[in-house]
Motif scaffolding. Structure first.
Motif, short mmCIF file in Angstrom:
data_model
loop_
_atom_site.label_atom_id
_atom_site.label_comp_id
_atom_site.label_asym_id
_atom_site.label_seq_id
_atom_site.Cartn_x
_atom_site.Cartn_y
_atom_site.Cartn_z
N LEU A 11 -6.44 -4.24 4.38
CA LEU A 11 -5.49 -4.28 3.26
C LEU A 11 -4.07 -4.41 3.79
O LEU A 11 -3.26 -5.18 3.24
N ALA A 12 -3.74 -3.67 4.85
CA ALA A 12 -2.40 -3.76 5.42
C ALA A 12 -2.13 -5.16 5.97
O ALA A 12 -1.04 -5.72 5.80
N THR A 15 -1.59 -7.59 3.06
CA THR A 15 -0.28 -7.36 2.44
C THR A 15 0.82 -8.01 3.26
O THR A 15 1.74 -8.62 2.71
N THR A 68 3.72 2.40 -5.09
CA THR A 68 2.91 1.49 -4.28
C THR A 68 2.00 2.22 -3.30
O THR A 68 0.95 1.70 -2.92
N ASP A 69 2.39 3.42 -2.86
CA ASP A 69 1.51 4.19 -1.98
C ASP A 69 0.22 4.57 -2.72
O ASP A 69 -0.88 4.49 -2.16
N ARG A 72 -1.86 1.39 -3.13
CA ARG A 72 -2.51 1.01 -1.87
C ARG A 72 -3.72 1.89 -1.59
O ARG A 72 -4.78 1.39 -1.19
N ASP A 73 -3.58 3.19 -1.81
CA ASP A 73 -4.72 4.10 -1.58
C ASP A 73 -5.84 3.83 -2.58
O ASP A 73 -7.02 3.93 -2.23
N GLY A 118 -3.30 -6.34 -4.93
CA GLY A 118 -2.91 -6.90 -3.64
C GLY A 118 -1.69 -7.79 -3.74
O GLY A 118 -0.81 -7.76 -2.87
N LEU A 121 1.41 -5.57 -4.09
CA LEU A 121 1.83 -5.01 -2.81
C LEU A 121 2.55 -6.08 -1.97
O LEU A 121 3.50 -5.77 -1.24
N SER A 125 6.41 -5.91 -0.65
CA SER A 125 6.75 -6.11 0.75
C SER A 125 7.87 -7.14 0.91
O SER A 125 8.79 -6.96 1.72
#
Length: 232
Positions: A11-12, A15, A68-69, A72-73, A118, A121, A125
């Motif tokens: 995912l990271a 992103t 967003t945290d 994301r989780d 996604g 995020l 970014s």
């Protein structure tokens, strides 16, 4: 545990790589969005619009007004490690997406389409980085990067509108569609979807800001839907 770690890393990576695209691809998304919504008939001034004055997103916009945290989780299946979920959502028995109730339709959209998360995020970014002048086709006469746009709409409102409220003769952009601030475009991993943040200012209190979602159809890029973050 290894599977969850892999999902987090994937995912990271997605992103961070969503925003990598060629300028021509970015310009095509902008063009497709504005083509049908603006360059037909201006509903406010009842005349055909010739162009849009474009500038980068205001430097004060550094992120989406969104947790967003938590998002994301949620996408990574790691909400049990999220403090907000453990302290404020789980004890109440509310659905996990209840915390993402703003923008108002976001929770419902994510239930049906996780890929939207996604893209959000990715847009967040982009906003956290340098706000560059959006990549637009050099041969496009529909977008103008005018000098007054460099200072933003608010500080240039009188010059944009003319000194008098109805002074068309003094208005330098009477065939323009206000000033539009655009972020860079992020694309899904398969290249079939795209999203960008936009702020649009006209005279007075006519303004709007949000994320625009586009999708590829049989004829090319087309509007999918919008998430509104502010309006005036």
């Amino acid at each position: 545990m290894r599977t969850q770690t892999f999902l987090l890393l994937l995912l990271a990576w997605l992103t961070n790589h969503l925003a990598l695209a060629q300028p021509a691809a970015v310009a095509a998304v902008y063009e497709a969005y504005w083509k049908d919504l603006v360059f037909e008939l201006d509903s406010i001034e009842h005349q055909h619009v010739k162009y849009v004055v474009v500038r980068p997103i205001d430097r004060q916009v550094q992120r989406l007004n969104l947790d967003t945290d938590y998002l994301r989780d949620y996408l990574a299946g790691q909400l049990e490690t999220n403090r907000v979920y453990r302290e404020h959502v789980q004890p109440t028995g509310r659905p996990p997406l209840s915390w993402l109730s703003y923008p108002w339709v976001l929770a419902r959209v994510l239930e049906q389409d996780r890929a939207v998360g996604g893209l959000l995020l990715g847009v967040d970014s982009v906003l956290r980085g340098d706000h560059r002048l959006p990549g637009l086709g050099a041969d496009s006469g529909r977008f103008r990067l005018h000098a007054l746009a460099q200072d933003g709409f608010r500080s240039a409102r009188r010059r944009f509108s003319g000194k008098g409220e109805g002074s068309d003769a003094k208005r330098p952009h009477r065939r323009g569609y206000g000033i539009v601030e655009l972020s860079d475009v992020v694309f899904s991993s398969n290249g079939q979807r795209a999203a960008f943040f936009m702020q649009h200012y006209r005279n007075g209190l006519a303004g709007w800001g949000g994320v625009i979602f586009m999708k590829k159809g049989p004829g090319g890029w087309e509007l999918d839907f919008k998430l509104q973050f502010w309006i005036s």
